[in-house]
Design an enzyme around this catalytic site. Structure first.
Site, PDB file in Angstrom:
ATOM      1  N   HIS A  17       1.113  -1.699   0.032  1.00 30.94           N
ATOM      2  CA  HIS A  17       0.298   0.416  -0.288  1.00 30.94           C
ATOM      3  C   HIS A  17       0.863   1.262  -0.083  1.00 30.94           C
ATOM      4  CE1 HIS A  17      -3.147  -2.578   2.468  1.00 30.94           C
ATOM      5  NE2 HIS A  17      -3.541  -2.945   1.261  1.00 30.94           N
ATOM      6  N   LYS A  41     -17.709  -6.430   8.371  1.00 34.54           N
ATOM      7  CA  LYS A  41     -16.542  -7.882   8.998  1.00 34.54           C
ATOM      8  C   LYS A  41     -15.696  -6.759  10.004  1.00 34.54           C
ATOM      9  CE  LYS A  41     -13.461  -8.402   5.214  1.00 34.54           C
ATOM     10  NZ  LYS A  41     -12.730  -7.847   4.303  1.00 34.54           N
ATOM     11  N   ARG A  90      -2.263  -6.648  -8.308  1.00 37.66           N
ATOM     12  CA  ARG A  90      -0.741  -7.862  -7.305  1.00 37.66           C
ATOM     13  C   ARG A  90      -0.801  -8.175  -9.236  1.00 37.66           C
ATOM     14  NH1 ARG A  90      -2.993  -8.389  -1.363  1.00 37.66           N
ATOM     15  NH2 ARG A  90      -4.835  -8.974  -3.485  1.00 37.66           N
TER      16      ARG A  90
END
Ligand code: PNS
Length: 166
Positions: A17, A41, A90
């Site tokens: 990040h 969450k 990624r």
């Protein structure tokens, strides 16, 4: 002034990040790193803790702001008068999920564009979840997260272990 928003869960922020943030400030006048609150969450760190941690990590990078938001990302963008979302990519495995999110956001607000930044090779395997798992089992996380994150992550895991009586 070109303002971009870099959204995510950041539970916690990793070197991957941070790499995206450092590269984004070279392209935009201001980058708002935004911790999106997901009420379904719980996460390891609270949204406030994540924001504080990111602030410590980016304190020497100019033109970065850190905030949190509960709601739709496109509404946050409107509030900040920005139409650029930055996301890190990624691997191919990220593509489908990110593609879907980019389309949903663009569908919700046609002005919003998502720009993808390829992560650096050395961070391509990194995720917050894998870092947490390595840390849980006392693995070496130096080199995966900034030093302050490694310290606070270990403290958080200790705190949880004490509560659970492990
Ligand atoms: O770091 P993550 O978990 O990949 O980030 C995902 C995030 C927080 C950017 C995404 O879930 C999000 O934008 N949440 C806010 C709610 C929203 O706008 N949803 C519509 C797009 S799916």
């Amino acid at each position: 002034m070109r303002v971009a928003v870099y959204p995510g869960s950041f539970d916690p922020i990793t070197n991957g990040h941070l790499d995206v943030i450092k590269r984004s400030v070279k392209v935009f006048d201001e980058v708002i790193v935004t911790v999106l609150i997901n009420p379904d969450k719980k996460g390891l760190f609270t949204p406030d803790e994540r924001v504080e941690l990111i602030r410590k990590v980016v304190k020497d990078i100019p033109n970065v702001r850190v905030e949190s938001f509960l709601g739709l990302l496109v509404d946050f963008m409107k509030e900040k008068d920005s139409n650029i979302i930055i996301k890190g990519l990624r691997a191919v495995s990220d593509f489908e999920y990110e593609f879907q999110m980019a389309l949903i956001n663009n569908n919700l607000d046609a002005n919003v564009e998502t720009l993808f930044m390829m992560t650096s090779a050395q961070n391509s395997f990194l995720s917050s979840s894998s870092v947490k798992q390595v840390a849980m089992f006392n693995g070496d996380i130096s080199g995966l997260v900034p030093e302050i994150v490694a310290k606070e992550l270990k403290e958080k895991i200790e705190e949880i272990r004490k509560i659970k009586g492990d």
